[in-house]
Design an enzyme around this catalytic site. Sequence first.
Site, short mmCIF file in Angstrom:
data_model
loop_
_atom_site.label_atom_id
_atom_site.label_comp_id
_atom_site.label_asym_id
_atom_site.label_seq_id
_atom_site.Cartn_x
_atom_site.Cartn_y
_atom_site.Cartn_z
N ASP A 44 -49.44 10.85 4.54
CA ASP A 44 -48.50 9.93 4.63
C ASP A 44 -47.11 10.17 4.14
O ASP A 44 -46.99 10.94 3.21
CB ASP A 44 -49.02 8.51 4.07
CG ASP A 44 -48.10 7.31 4.16
OD1 ASP A 44 -47.60 7.11 4.97
OD2 ASP A 44 -47.81 6.86 2.90
N MET A 45 -45.91 9.45 4.46
CA MET A 45 -44.90 9.54 4.15
C MET A 45 -44.29 8.60 2.86
O MET A 45 -44.17 9.10 1.69
CB MET A 45 -43.73 9.63 5.25
CG MET A 45 -43.85 10.74 6.18
SD MET A 45 -43.34 12.14 5.76
CE MET A 45 -41.49 11.67 5.72
N ASP A 46 -43.95 7.36 3.25
CA ASP A 46 -43.30 6.65 2.48
C ASP A 46 -44.39 6.08 1.37
O ASP A 46 -45.36 5.57 1.66
CB ASP A 46 -42.56 5.48 3.00
CG ASP A 46 -41.57 5.73 4.02
OD1 ASP A 46 -40.60 5.82 3.68
OD2 ASP A 46 -41.98 5.84 5.30
N GLY A 85 -46.10 5.90 10.19
CA GLY A 85 -45.62 4.93 11.02
C GLY A 85 -44.17 5.38 11.50
O GLY A 85 -43.97 4.72 12.59
N LYS A 115 -54.37 5.77 12.25
CA LYS A 115 -53.88 7.24 11.71
C LYS A 115 -55.35 8.10 11.66
O LYS A 115 -55.31 9.26 11.86
CB LYS A 115 -53.24 7.12 10.05
CG LYS A 115 -51.69 6.83 10.22
CD LYS A 115 -51.38 6.85 8.81
CE LYS A 115 -49.82 6.59 8.92
NZ LYS A 115 -49.29 6.55 7.43
N ASP A 173 -51.19 5.60 0.73
CA ASP A 173 -51.09 4.53 -0.23
C ASP A 173 -51.17 3.18 0.16
O ASP A 173 -51.12 2.16 -0.59
CB ASP A 173 -49.76 4.66 -0.93
CG ASP A 173 -48.37 4.09 -0.09
OD1 ASP A 173 -48.22 4.71 0.97
OD2 ASP A 173 -47.90 3.17 -0.49
N ASN A 190 -52.01 0.98 6.21
CA ASN A 190 -52.08 1.47 7.62
C ASN A 190 -52.58 3.23 7.40
O ASN A 190 -52.58 3.95 8.10
CB ASN A 190 -50.59 1.75 7.98
CG ASN A 190 -49.34 2.54 7.11
OD1 ASN A 190 -49.66 2.30 5.95
ND2 ASN A 190 -48.42 3.10 7.58
#
Length: 268
Positions: free
Chosen positions: A8-10, A43, A195, A218, A221
């Site tokens: 995941d990114m953020d 996302g 995902k 985290d 999603n």
Amino acid sequence: MYKLLALDMDGTLLREDGSISARTREAIAAAKAQGVKVVLASGRPLAGLMPYLQTLSLTGDQDYVLSYNGSLVQNVGSGEVLSSLLLRGEHASELAELAASLGVNIHAFSHRQGLITPCNSPYTELERSLNGVALTELDFATLPPEEPILKVMLVDEPERLAAAIPRLPAGLYQHYTVVQSTPFFLEFLHPQSNKGSGVAALAAHLDISRQEIICVGDAGNDLHMIDYAGLGVAMGNATAEIKASADFITHSNEEDGVAHVIERFILG
């Protein structure tokens, strides 16, 4: 041996200032050197992921990315789409009516028109600026019923959105995958899109078993991919729901949690 690492990114790969630490960049490069597929699963739209893919040298014909929470899975270098599970204009119109009745703002990503909204708001503007995409204001009732829509999002102040969520019709969850990526974003996807299904589609393409996959996240999603993975990892800053579902809890995004996972489970 793990062969695929989905990040995941953020709140996971990125620190709070939006940067990737040197330690994390080095760990990802080392994992790649060992033949591990490192995949961003976000996302965000592809446009919002490209600067990070470039920073991590994940832009070749052997690199893949999951955007729009797994609604789109594609090869970064060639642009080949491996999996695409989309909504339609009629869904965006339906959800816009619901948003109006709940008193919250809404925006969506159209395959043809990019980021669209009936009325701009601070959180739509945040989405636009984070991802560097153009914004078009339009009445969702005017969307062609079959227009491809990647995802629809209710966006508003956390308190206002939290008050609206219990008022969502129960049947809505049968027609959409509903995930909350932040306290101010509630996302609606194709009912088979998430995902986890995105990682599964990529794994099938690469002939990688789920036992050979690590997924790190985290927020809500990320739940599907953490449940799917052979090793599901929650960040130290993850929500209680994600921590409860994870096989392992790493350090926070401010403490190089992704690097810690790579060093422990891949580089050994």
